[in-house]
Scaffold this active site. Structure first.
Site, short mmCIF file in Angstrom:
data_model
loop_
_atom_site.label_atom_id
_atom_site.label_comp_id
_atom_site.label_asym_id
_atom_site.label_seq_id
_atom_site.Cartn_x
_atom_site.Cartn_y
_atom_site.Cartn_z
CG ASP A 105 -0.25 -0.17 2.56
OD1 ASP A 105 -0.85 -0.74 3.49
OD2 ASP A 105 0.91 0.27 2.69
CG HIS A 120 4.64 -9.80 -0.53
ND1 HIS A 120 3.87 -10.17 0.56
CD2 HIS A 120 5.66 -10.71 -0.57
CE1 HIS A 120 4.39 -11.24 1.12
NE2 HIS A 120 5.48 -11.60 0.46
CB CYS A 154 2.49 -4.91 -27.12
SG CYS A 154 2.24 -5.53 -25.45
N GLY A 191 2.28 -6.75 13.05
CA GLY A 191 1.04 -6.82 12.29
C GLY A 191 1.04 -7.85 11.19
CG ASN A 217 0.44 -9.78 15.17
OD1 ASN A 217 0.90 -9.01 14.33
ND2 ASN A 217 -0.31 -10.82 14.85
C1 BV8 Z 1 7.21 -18.05 -3.17
C2 BV8 Z 1 0.56 -9.80 -2.50
C3 BV8 Z 1 8.92 -19.22 -4.30
C4 BV8 Z 1 -0.49 -9.43 -3.44
C5 BV8 Z 1 0.57 -11.85 -1.23
C6 BV8 Z 1 3.43 -24.43 2.04
C7 BV8 Z 1 4.21 -24.07 3.12
C8 BV8 Z 1 4.97 -22.90 3.10
C9 BV8 Z 1 4.95 -22.06 2.00
C10 BV8 Z 1 4.16 -22.42 0.94
C11 BV8 Z 1 3.40 -23.58 0.95
N1 BV8 Z 1 2.74 -23.63 -0.22
C12 BV8 Z 1 3.05 -22.55 -0.96
C13 BV8 Z 1 3.91 -21.83 -0.29
C14 BV8 Z 1 4.54 -20.59 -0.69
C15 BV8 Z 1 3.56 -19.43 -0.52
C16 BV8 Z 1 3.02 -19.37 0.89
O1 BV8 Z 1 3.72 -18.93 1.79
N2 BV8 Z 1 1.76 -19.80 1.08
C17 BV8 Z 1 1.20 -19.79 2.42
C18 BV8 Z 1 -0.17 -19.12 2.40
C19 BV8 Z 1 1.13 -21.22 2.92
N3 BV8 Z 1 4.37 -18.28 -0.79
C20 BV8 Z 1 4.48 -17.85 -2.04
O2 BV8 Z 1 3.91 -18.31 -3.00
C21 BV8 Z 1 5.49 -16.70 -2.21
N4 BV8 Z 1 6.38 -17.02 -3.27
O3 BV8 Z 1 7.20 -18.84 -2.27
O4 BV8 Z 1 8.08 -18.09 -4.23
C22 BV8 Z 1 8.21 -20.16 -5.21
C23 BV8 Z 1 8.10 -19.79 -6.54
C24 BV8 Z 1 7.49 -20.69 -7.41
C25 BV8 Z 1 6.96 -21.90 -6.94
C26 BV8 Z 1 7.02 -22.20 -5.57
C27 BV8 Z 1 7.64 -21.33 -4.70
C28 BV8 Z 1 4.75 -15.43 -2.57
C29 BV8 Z 1 4.02 -14.94 -1.37
C30 BV8 Z 1 3.42 -13.56 -1.66
C31 BV8 Z 1 1.96 -13.71 -1.94
N5 BV8 Z 1 1.38 -12.39 -2.08
N6 BV8 Z 1 0.01 -10.68 -1.48
C32 BV8 Z 1 -1.64 -8.78 -2.76
O5 BV8 Z 1 -1.43 -8.15 -1.69
O6 BV8 Z 1 -2.73 -8.90 -3.31
S1 BV8 Z 1 0.21 -12.63 0.24
C33 BV8 Z 1 -0.55 -11.62 1.37
O7 BV8 Z 1 -0.27 -12.24 2.65
C34 BV8 Z 1 0.00 -10.22 1.52
O8 BV8 Z 1 1.18 -9.98 0.77
C35 BV8 Z 1 0.38 -10.12 2.97
O9 BV8 Z 1 1.39 -9.23 3.15
C36 BV8 Z 1 0.76 -11.51 3.24
C37 BV8 Z 1 0.85 -11.85 4.68
O10 BV8 Z 1 -0.39 -11.50 5.31
P1 BV8 Z 1 -0.29 -10.51 6.59
O11 BV8 Z 1 0.35 -9.25 6.14
O12 BV8 Z 1 0.35 -11.24 7.71
O13 BV8 Z 1 -1.81 -10.20 6.89
P2 BV8 Z 1 -2.83 -11.14 7.69
O14 BV8 Z 1 -4.19 -10.60 7.46
O15 BV8 Z 1 -2.54 -12.58 7.41
O16 BV8 Z 1 -2.44 -10.91 9.24
C38 BV8 Z 1 -2.63 -9.64 9.82
C39 BV8 Z 1 -2.12 -9.75 11.24
O17 BV8 Z 1 -2.16 -8.45 11.83
C40 BV8 Z 1 -2.96 -10.65 12.11
O18 BV8 Z 1 -2.10 -11.50 12.86
C41 BV8 Z 1 -3.68 -9.69 13.09
O19 BV8 Z 1 -3.79 -10.22 14.39
C42 BV8 Z 1 -2.74 -8.51 13.09
N7 BV8 Z 1 -3.39 -7.20 13.29
C43 BV8 Z 1 -4.61 -6.79 12.83
N8 BV8 Z 1 -4.80 -5.51 13.20
C44 BV8 Z 1 -3.68 -5.11 13.88
C45 BV8 Z 1 -2.79 -6.19 13.94
N9 BV8 Z 1 -1.60 -6.12 14.55
C46 BV8 Z 1 -1.26 -4.95 15.13
N10 BV8 Z 1 -2.07 -3.87 15.13
C47 BV8 Z 1 -3.28 -3.91 14.52
N11 BV8 Z 1 -4.07 -2.83 14.53
ZN ZN Z 2 2.81 -4.13 -23.77
#
Ligand code: BV8
Ligand code: ZN
Length: 266
Positions: A105, A120, A154, A191, A217
């Site tokens: 963001d 990301h 393109c 967070g 968190n």
């Molecule tokens: C990759 C971007 C190599 C776009 C996003 C099995 C095991 C392990 C890993 C994997 C697996 N299977 C697949 C994988 C890999 C996968 C992965 O990790 N999957 C997970 C879900 C199991 N990862 C990938 O694919 C990554 N690439 O590994 O490349 C590769 C290449 C080819 C083939 C294989 C491997 C790419 C990951 C990036 C994905 N893109 N988004 C978009 O934004 O639209 S993910 C998305 O989740 C966001 O990027 C975000 O940043 C990310 C993490 O989420 P959080 O930021 O933690 O947000 P969330 O809501 O989950 O949590 C919020 C927290 O804040 C909560 O805990 C809450 O309590 C707290 N909170 C709330 N309010 C507050 C607060 N804390 C403090 N104050 C507050 N006020």
């Molecule tokens: Zn183009």
């Protein structure tokens, strides 16, 4: 009122020369941007598989482009909150400070943080999947007519400059993040639910290399059992208090010259 963080954390931050921070969607929640996995989060309506991956995009480009257009509008209306501002203040107090974010963001930069490592990507940038030409706001307007936005050069589809599931993170960004985690004396994870890899591995890497690791968190994350300190609370409330306490502790140990082991009084 007793602070939700320990005096150890304050003193370690006050004397640290090298600090790294990882943030997730939780730090932008108080700016009105929904997180991913909390109740009411954006994944609640759509699962990541449906939207944040290339197959979904190629299968239904208007849906995915529309989802990002909606999120861009939310981000444009949002403003950085005291949590973002506290990290920008902390950066000015620490000689070697690295802010690593999973967020797309751009709010850290708008709060004044410099050299933000975006693991990301950033949804305010879009590009053509064929010739990689950066898209302009006008290019994206085509979406309003219900047709996918395409490259005027393109004809390729336009996508947001974010990392989708199954895609590699930007190499330079992830290498900078790993290096910062390895050398950090203190690592803050803020967070994030810490379920998405490889980002979620960074606090653990820091700990393996001797850093004091604390998470701030609302609820304990998936790595809460592996960190030195879990601070439960909202980033927008906790971080300003933490930075204030660090500033006070730095003053206590700063000689009259005003410079304590190379640190600047912010
Ligand atoms: C990759 C971007 C190599 C776009 C996003 C099995 C095991 C392990 C890993 C994997 C697996 N299977 C697949 C994988 C890999 C996968 C992965 O990790 N999957 C997970 C879900 C199991 N990862 C990938 O694919 C990554 N690439 O590994 O490349 C590769 C290449 C080819 C083939 C294989 C491997 C790419 C990951 C990036 C994905 N893109 N988004 C978009 O934004 O639209 S993910 C998305 O989740 C966001 O990027 C975000 O940043 C990310 C993490 O989420 P959080 O930021 O933690 O947000 P969330 O809501 O989950 O949590 C919020 C927290 O804040 C909560 O805990 C809450 O309590 C707290 N909170 C709330 N309010 C507050 C607060 N804390 C403090 N104050 C507050 N006020
Ligand atoms: Zn183009």
């Amino acid at each position: 009122m007793t602070p939700p963080f320990s005096d150890i954390l304050v003193r370690r931050l006050a004397r640290a020369r090298r600090v790294a921070v990882l943030t997730g969607a939780g730090i932008s929640a108080e700016s009105g941007i929904a997180t991913f996995r909390d109740p009411g989060g954006i994944w609640e309506k759509f699962s990541p598989e449906e939207l944040a991956n290339v197959r979904a995009f190629l299968r239904n480009p208007e849906l995915v482009q529309g989802w990002y257009a909606h999120r861009r509008r939310l981000v444009e209306q949002a403003v950085p909150n005291p949590g973002h501002e506290a990290l920008a203040a902390l950066e000015r107090m620490v000689p070697d400070f690295t802010l690593i974010t999973q967020n797309v963001d751009g709010l850290h930069q708008r709060a004044g943080s410099r050299g933000v490592v975006e693991l990301h990507g950033n949804l305010t940038r879009s590009y053509c999947i064929d010739c990689r030409r950066l898209a302009t706001a006008e290019d994206l307007d085509a979406l309003a007519e219900g047709v996918p936005a395409r490259c005027p050069d393109c004809g390729g589809l336009i996508r947001p400059d974010v990392v989708w599931f199954g895609e590699y993170l930007p190499v330079a960004a992830f290498e900078a993040a790993e290096a910062a985690a390895r050398r950090a004396e203190v690592f803050l994870s803020i967070g994030t639910s810490a379920v998405v890899y490889p980002a979620a591995g960074l606090p653990l890497l820091a700990r393996e290399h001797g850093a004091y690791v604390a998470e701030v968190n609302l609820t304990p994350s998936a790595i809460a059992g592996y960190v030195d300190e879990v601070v439960e609370g909202a980033a927008g409330a906790v971080l300003p208090r933490l930075v204030q306490a660090v500033r006070a502790a730095s003053r206590e140990t700063t000689p009259a010259s005003g410079v304590q082991n190379g640190r600047k009084e912010a």
